[in-house]
Design a protein around this motif. Structure first.
Motif, PDB file in Angstrom:
ATOM      1  N   SER A 179     -17.731-140.114  84.679  1.00 43.69           N
ATOM      2  CA  SER A 179     -17.715-139.229  83.519  1.00 43.69           C
ATOM      3  C   SER A 179     -16.272-138.991  83.095  1.00 43.69           C
ATOM      4  CB  SER A 179     -18.380-137.893  83.834  1.00 43.69           C
ATOM      5  OG  SER A 179     -17.472-137.008  84.435  1.00 43.69           O
ATOM      6  N   GLU A 180     -16.128-138.594  81.871  1.00 44.84           N
ATOM      7  CA  GLU A 180     -14.807-138.258  81.353  1.00 44.84           C
ATOM      8  C   GLU A 180     -14.706-136.756  81.120  1.00 44.84           C
ATOM      9  OE1 GLU A 180     -14.257-140.674  77.884  1.00 44.84           O
ATOM     10  OE2 GLU A 180     -14.482-142.522  79.019  1.00 44.84           O
ATOM     11  N   VAL A 181     -15.554-135.988  81.803  1.00 44.00           N
ATOM     12  CA  VAL A 181     -15.532-134.539  81.653  1.00 44.00           C
ATOM     13  C   VAL A 181     -14.300-134.020  82.363  1.00 44.00           C
ATOM     14  CG1 VAL A 181     -16.728-132.372  82.127  1.00 44.00           C
ATOM     15  CG2 VAL A 181     -18.045-134.417  81.576  1.00 44.00           C
ATOM     16  N   GLN A 189     -18.144-133.492  76.006  1.00 44.47           N
ATOM     17  CA  GLN A 189     -17.943-134.566  76.975  1.00 44.47           C
ATOM     18  C   GLN A 189     -19.154-134.706  77.888  1.00 44.47           C
ATOM     19  OE1 GLN A 189     -14.276-133.159  78.695  1.00 44.47           O
ATOM     20  NE2 GLN A 189     -13.012-134.387  77.318  1.00 44.47           N
ATOM     21  N   ARG A 216     -15.031-128.576  74.139  1.00 44.34           N
ATOM     22  CA  ARG A 216     -14.686-129.969  74.405  1.00 44.34           C
ATOM     23  C   ARG A 216     -15.434-130.468  75.653  1.00 44.34           C
ATOM     24  NH1 ARG A 216      -9.309-129.774  73.859  1.00 44.34           N
ATOM     25  NH2 ARG A 216      -8.941-129.211  76.027  1.00 44.34           N
ATOM     26  N   GLN A 217     -15.513-129.632  76.691  1.00 44.52           N
ATOM     27  CA  GLN A 217     -16.240-130.012  77.913  1.00 44.52           C
ATOM     28  C   GLN A 217     -17.728-130.183  77.634  1.00 44.52           C
ATOM     29  OE1 GLN A 217     -15.142-126.929  80.703  1.00 44.52           O
ATOM     30  NE2 GLN A 217     -13.665-128.273  81.713  1.00 44.52           N
ATOM     31  N   LYS A 230     -21.977-136.482  76.040  1.00 48.99           N
ATOM     32  CA  LYS A 230     -21.696-137.917  75.965  1.00 48.99           C
ATOM     33  C   LYS A 230     -22.015-138.586  77.305  1.00 48.99           C
ATOM     34  CE  LYS A 230     -18.033-141.219  75.121  1.00 48.99           C
ATOM     35  NZ  LYS A 230     -16.609-141.437  75.284  1.00 48.99           N
ATOM     36  N   TYR A 231     -21.640-137.927  78.409  1.00 48.51           N
ATOM     37  CA  TYR A 231     -21.910-138.418  79.775  1.00 48.51           C
ATOM     38  C   TYR A 231     -23.418-138.564  79.997  1.00 48.51           C
ATOM     39  CZ  TYR A 231     -21.817-138.001  84.970  1.00 48.51           C
ATOM     40  OH  TYR A 231     -21.976-138.162  86.329  1.00 48.51           O
TER      41      TYR A 231
END
Length: 160
Positions: free
Chosen positions: A38-40, A74, A70-71, A77-78
């Protein structure tokens, strides 16, 4: 003439905020494991940082709300990436530490056109790939999963 049914595709997903292990099982074949990162972003600290806010005159301004939004984006998206990795799965088993699995469950319920049914959602500790694979195999061979399938068949008969 006997109907030939395609083999069931089952997947166990171990996930936390950073990684997801997707263990796919097709029929009696050996499970296939794939990893999604993930990009979190977690709490980012900058060198020399002391406060989480800035003072402008008598007003304190924090960018905490902006970071949280923003989190959230993210994480969504994850979850979409995880769902995209299991489009052909019949049954899902979600497990892992924390609350990411509940967020994934909510995203699955909102996704239209996904045929997967979530068989169970369970808390689990941090695991290695082998442990997650063994846990997935154990779950899909367990009586709880077989009872879940019986209940689905029963409900399907009632609707017909």
């Amino acid at each position: 003439m006997k109907k030939i049914r395609p083999p069931e595709i089952k997947a166990g997903i171990w996930l936390d905020q950073e990684n997801a292990w997707i263990i796919k099982m097709t029929g009696k074949d050996e499970p296939v494991v794939s990893k999604l990162g993930s990009e979190v972003e977690s709490r980012v600290r900058f060198k020399g940082e002391s406060k989480v806010f800035a003072r402008f005159g008598n007003a304190f301004i924090s960018d905490q709300e902006k970071k949280q939004k923003r989190q959230v984006n993210q994480r969504q998206k994850y979850f979409k990436e995880i769902i995209a990795a299991v489009p052909d799965v019949d049954y899902l088993y979600l497990f892992g530490p924390g609350r990411a699995k509940e967020g994934l469950l909510n995203a699955i319920e909102k996704t239209k056109g996904l045929k997967a049914k979530v068989a169970s959602l369970e808390a689990a500790d941090k695991m290695t790939t082998g442990e997650a694979k063994a846990e997935t195999i154990r779950f899909f061979n367990d009586m709880v999963f077989k009872a879940f399938k019986r209940q689905l068949r029963y409900l399907k008969k009632l609707k017909l």
